[in-house]
Design a protein around this motif. Structure first.
Motif, mmCIF file in Angstrom:
data_model
loop_
_atom_site.group_PDB
_atom_site.id
_atom_site.type_symbol
_atom_site.label_atom_id
_atom_site.label_comp_id
_atom_site.label_asym_id
_atom_site.label_seq_id
_atom_site.Cartn_x
_atom_site.Cartn_y
_atom_site.Cartn_z
ATOM 1 N N ARG A 115 1.337 -1.333 -0.151
ATOM 2 C CA ARG A 115 -0.008 -0.093 -0.426
ATOM 3 C C ARG A 115 0.734 1.087 -0.160
ATOM 4 O O ARG A 115 0.399 2.098 -0.688
ATOM 5 C CB ARG A 115 -0.661 0.174 1.102
ATOM 6 N N LEU A 116 1.783 1.243 1.180
ATOM 7 C CA LEU A 116 3.139 2.484 0.767
ATOM 8 C C LEU A 116 3.278 2.759 -0.525
ATOM 9 O O LEU A 116 3.631 4.076 -0.686
ATOM 10 C CB LEU A 116 3.610 2.116 1.640
ATOM 11 N N SER A 117 4.340 1.362 -0.972
ATOM 12 C CA SER A 117 4.566 1.628 -2.264
ATOM 13 C C SER A 117 3.660 2.675 -3.023
ATOM 14 O O SER A 117 3.989 3.581 -4.408
ATOM 15 C CB SER A 117 5.104 0.243 -3.459
ATOM 16 N N ILE A 118 1.564 1.992 -3.142
ATOM 17 C CA ILE A 118 1.622 3.127 -4.468
ATOM 18 C C ILE A 118 1.162 4.058 -4.218
ATOM 19 O O ILE A 118 0.981 5.442 -4.592
ATOM 20 C CB ILE A 118 0.084 2.107 -4.359
ATOM 21 N N ILE A 119 0.957 4.407 -2.661
ATOM 22 C CA ILE A 119 0.725 5.931 -1.806
ATOM 23 C C ILE A 119 1.697 7.050 -2.704
ATOM 24 O O ILE A 119 1.487 7.653 -3.097
ATOM 25 C CB ILE A 119 0.441 5.659 -0.106
ATOM 26 N N LYS A 120 2.782 5.888 -2.187
ATOM 27 C CA LYS A 120 4.335 6.907 -2.372
ATOM 28 C C LYS A 120 4.379 7.618 -3.902
ATOM 29 O O LYS A 120 4.995 8.633 -4.042
ATOM 30 C CB LYS A 120 5.429 6.148 -1.816
#
Length: 272
Positions: A115-120
């Motif tokens: 998720r964090l990779s998508i959000i970043k």
């Protein structure tokens, strides 16, 4: 999450068990009318996949009681409503609907990192998102399913018509039974809103964003997924009072159970 089997599918929709306190009286009547409207829109039973898509945050099946004063009532209603939609739209068993939040909840390092990779990647567009709402004060909600099916404020756009909902009188349900159907896409403000939001909707498509909501002048909610009171995404919170914290509740009454600060004003979050 617990769902109650409160509806029987008869020629008309009726409560089978005691009505929750927050739905007693006029709100109950408004909700039943809203359900009849939903049934008119979706006369055929939908698949599980369709239910999940249409019940995504700020989707047409994600009914919000915008005039409920109690955050806890809003939270409980979100669970209740998903259970009802599973019954009347997809005719699913209670045990199936109760497991749906597992599709969107994440409490493991691997899914959180994904998720964090998508959000970043999406965070690079933060300035464009803030700029959009700064330049378009008449727009608060944008939800996108595809290029031709999307929501702007309380108007739901489809390839053949626009359904614009007015909040119900007491509970403020959106969607509600009070709907206006527009077939002329040049009518205002719909033509302007479609044109105004096109670039932002393209950005949402690029980053797989489901909805972007301006909750107040210092808080923007960027939502990537969710069902009922289970949502995840990032919030742009420029005021300290709006910063998500584990255990704190959102403006919808949903409790944050995972929060990661990504910058001074940007926070990954999950509610449950």
């Amino acid at each position: 999450m617990k769902f109650l089997p409160l509806f029987l599918l008869l020629p008309f929709i009726a409560f089978a068990n005691p009505i929750p306190d927050y739905l007693k009286g006029q709100p109950n009547e408004e909700y039943l009318k809203t359900l009849r409207k939903i049934n008119d829109i979706f006369p055929q039973k939908s698949s599980l996949q369709q239910l999940v898509i249409l019940s995504s945050p700020y989707g047409i099946l994600d009914i919000h009681p915008t005039k409920f004063s109690s955050l806890e009532d809003r939270n409980q209603f979100a669970n209740f409503n998903l259970g009802v939609m599973g019954s009347i739209v997809s005719d699913l068993e209670e045990n199936v609907v109760s497991k749906l939040p597992e599709l969107v909840l994440c409490h493991k390092t691997t899914c959180r990192e994904h998720r964090l990779s998508i959000i970043k990647k999406a965070i690079s567009s933060t300035q464009a998102i803030e700029g959009f709402f700064g330049n378009n004060s008449d727009i608060k909600i944008i939800q996108r399913l595809d290029d031709a099916v999307y929501r702007v404020n309380n108007a739901f756009f489809t390839p053949t018509m626009i359904m614009d909902f007015t909040p119900s009188d007491v509970a403020g349900f959106i969607p509600s039974a009070k709907a206006k159907h527009i077939t002329d896409f040049s009518d205002q403000p719909y033509f302007s809103h479609s044109k105004q939001t096109k670039s932002l909707r393209n950005l949402m498509k690029q980053h797989s964003i489901i909805a972007i909501v301006k909750e107040n002048n210092s808080l923007i909610n960027v939502i990537f997924g969710g069902l009922s009171n289970n949502q995840w995404g990032f919030k742009i919170a420029t005021a300290k009072r709006d910063q998500p914290k584990v255990g704190k509740t959102s403006s919808l009454g949903f409790k944050y159970d995972d929060v990661i600060k990504l910058s001074d004003a940007i926070y990954y979050y999950q509610t449950n």
